[in-house]
Design a protein around this motif. Sequence first.
Motif, mmCIF file in Angstrom:
data_model
loop_
_atom_site.group_PDB
_atom_site.id
_atom_site.type_symbol
_atom_site.label_atom_id
_atom_site.label_comp_id
_atom_site.label_asym_id
_atom_site.label_seq_id
_atom_site.Cartn_x
_atom_site.Cartn_y
_atom_site.Cartn_z
ATOM 1 N N ARG A 2 -9.935 9.622 3.789
ATOM 2 C CA ARG A 2 -9.041 8.957 2.842
ATOM 3 C C ARG A 2 -9.571 7.559 2.532
ATOM 4 O O ARG A 2 -9.874 6.794 3.452
ATOM 5 N N LEU A 4 -8.867 4.088 0.165
ATOM 6 C CA LEU A 4 -7.999 3.297 -0.697
ATOM 7 C C LEU A 4 -8.827 2.167 -1.291
ATOM 8 O O LEU A 4 -9.484 1.413 -0.564
ATOM 9 N N ALA A 6 -8.556 -1.219 -3.544
ATOM 10 C CA ALA A 6 -7.565 -2.205 -3.996
ATOM 11 C C ALA A 6 -8.247 -3.230 -4.888
ATOM 12 O O ALA A 6 -9.256 -3.840 -4.493
ATOM 13 N N ARG A 32 -7.645 6.919 -3.669
ATOM 14 C CA ARG A 32 -6.555 6.305 -4.417
ATOM 15 C C ARG A 32 -6.946 4.872 -4.786
ATOM 16 O O ARG A 32 -7.609 4.196 -3.999
ATOM 17 N N ALA A 34 -5.415 1.213 -5.987
ATOM 18 C CA ALA A 34 -4.172 0.442 -5.997
ATOM 19 C C ALA A 34 -4.351 -0.867 -6.749
ATOM 20 O O ALA A 34 -5.334 -1.584 -6.547
ATOM 21 N N VAL A 51 -2.092 3.939 -7.370
ATOM 22 C CA VAL A 51 -0.981 3.441 -6.568
ATOM 23 C C VAL A 51 -0.518 2.149 -7.239
ATOM 24 O O VAL A 51 -1.207 1.125 -7.185
ATOM 25 N N ALA A 118 1.595 0.616 1.512
ATOM 26 C CA ALA A 118 0.907 1.833 1.076
ATOM 27 C C ALA A 118 -0.166 2.228 2.079
ATOM 28 O O ALA A 118 -0.326 3.419 2.401
ATOM 29 N N ALA A 119 -0.906 1.264 2.586
ATOM 30 C CA ALA A 119 -1.941 1.559 3.582
ATOM 31 C C ALA A 119 -1.323 2.025 4.889
ATOM 32 O O ALA A 119 -1.796 2.978 5.517
ATOM 33 N N TRP A 122 -0.056 5.674 4.240
ATOM 34 C CA TRP A 122 -1.056 6.698 3.911
ATOM 35 C C TRP A 122 -2.152 6.799 4.967
ATOM 36 O O TRP A 122 -2.793 7.822 5.115
ATOM 37 N N PRO A 124 -5.360 5.275 5.362
ATOM 38 C CA PRO A 124 -6.736 5.541 4.913
ATOM 39 C C PRO A 124 -7.747 5.281 6.032
ATOM 40 O O PRO A 124 -7.483 4.530 6.981
ATOM 41 N N VAL A 127 -10.790 1.153 3.499
ATOM 42 C CA VAL A 127 -10.199 0.371 2.408
ATOM 43 C C VAL A 127 -11.323 -0.437 1.764
ATOM 44 O O VAL A 127 -12.001 -1.219 2.438
ATOM 45 N N TRP A 129 -12.001 -3.200 -1.070
ATOM 46 C CA TRP A 129 -11.145 -4.169 -1.745
ATOM 47 C C TRP A 129 -11.946 -5.209 -2.517
ATOM 48 O O TRP A 129 -13.046 -5.600 -2.143
#
Length: 423
Positions: A2, A4, A6, A32, A34, A51, A118-119, A122, A124, A127, A129
Motif C-alpha cells: 500500500r 500513499l 501526499a 492512493r 491525498a 483521498v 487517513a494513514a 489505511w 500504508p 508514504v 510526500w
Amino acid sequence: MRILIAVAPLTAHLYPSIPLAWALQSAGHDVRVASNTGLVEQITAAGLTAVGLGERTSPPAPITDTELDRFSDALGFEAGSDFDQLWRATRYYLVAAYRRYHPDEEGRQELADNLVEAARNWQPDLVIWDPACPVGAVAARVCGAASARMMWGPDYFGWIRRRLVERINDPASAVSADTDPLAATLAPVFGRFGYDFSEDLLFGDFTVDPLPSQLPGPEGLRRVPMRWVPYTGAAPVPQWLSEPPSRPRVCLSLGVTGRTVHDGPDARVTAAFEAVATMDVEVVATVDAGQLGEDVRIPDNVRMFDYVPLTQVMPTCSAIIHHGGFGTFFAAAAHRVPQMIVMEELGSALSSTRYLTARGAGVALPSEGLTAAQVGDELSRLLTEPSFQRGARAVYADLTAAPGPGEIVPVLERMAAQYRARD
C-alpha cells in the motif's frame, strides 16, 4: 504493498508524481493520492484513487518580514551572491509551504488531521510526500510506514537545512539549535502530533528525485534518481493540432499556478503578443482572460486557449516562451524544444534559467521592464540559430539518462521493506 502519496494543493506538485503513481499501480501496488479537495478531480482524471483532505479551517497567519528576516539572518548569505539571489527568489514560498499546515488559533488543522488519520486507518507501507507537505512525514511515522520525499523541483528545502546546520555547527555563527528558524517554523506542524523537529522527519528515509544530475541536490541524502516524465493533464486532441503547422509554431505558457499568484493582467503576455504580431509564426497561447489587459490586441497569428496539455502541443513546436516552472521546462525538454524563460523574482525560474543557459538550450529575459523588441529579437534567435537545437538535444540527453518510473519500482519496493517499522 500500500502506497500513499501526499501532495500540497498545487498542480505543479501533483503532476510530477503521477507517472510514478501509474508505474506503482501498474506493478500491482495499491496506490492512493491525498491532497486538498480541489485536486481530487485531477487525481481521479489521471486514473488514480484520490483521498480528499478537505480544506484548512482558516488561513495561516500572514508571514511577516520579521519571520523572513530571521531566516535571512540565520542563513547569512553575502548580499548579492548566487545563494542570496536564490534565497530571495524562493524564501516566501518555502516558508509559506511549511506554514500552510500550521494549526489555526483554535488548534484545528483539517488538512493535517485528515492526512494523518487517513494513514492511521489505511496503514500504508510507504508514504511518498511532497516536501511542501511536511505533514506527510508525520503520516508515515504514525503508521510505521517507510517515508520518502518526492521532489518537483530543486531541493531548496534540503539546501536551506544544510546551510542552517553548517551555521549552527560554526562556533563563529550567532545561530544555535535554540534559534534555528526552520525548527521553530515546523514545530507547530510536528508538535501537533506529539513529535519534535528532527532531521528524520524533515527528510524522510530517502528522496525520489526526478531532476537531472546536472541540477544536483544537497549532499548526504539518500536519493533515488528518476526520469522526469511530463504529465500536463489530459484532454481530447483538437483537430487543428493533428495537422502539421504551416509555419513555425511557438507556445506561450505562463503556468497554471501563476494564475493564482498574479492579480490582473500580465505584462509578459502583452510584450509577447506585440512581438509575434509581425513575425511569420503561429502562436498557441495558453492564457486566460485574467492575464490579458483590457486593451491588448490578440494578433491574427495567435490561437488563445485557457488550457491545452503541453504534452500535446510540444511535439509540433519550434520554440516556447514560458515562466520557468519545471513542469513546463521538462515538457519542452522532452521534445527538444528551445526555450525562452521570462523569469520573475519569485519561484524556481532562477534555477531553471541557469540550467537552460548553461546547456545552451535557450535564452532568459527578466520580466521587469520587458519589451516587445526584446522578445522578438530573442525569439528570432531561437528559431534560426542551430546552437539552440543542439542545446535542447543536450538537455534531452540529461533528462533521459535517469531510469524511468517503472524501472525504479523494484528499488522502492526494497527500500520500503528496509525502512518500514512493522512487519
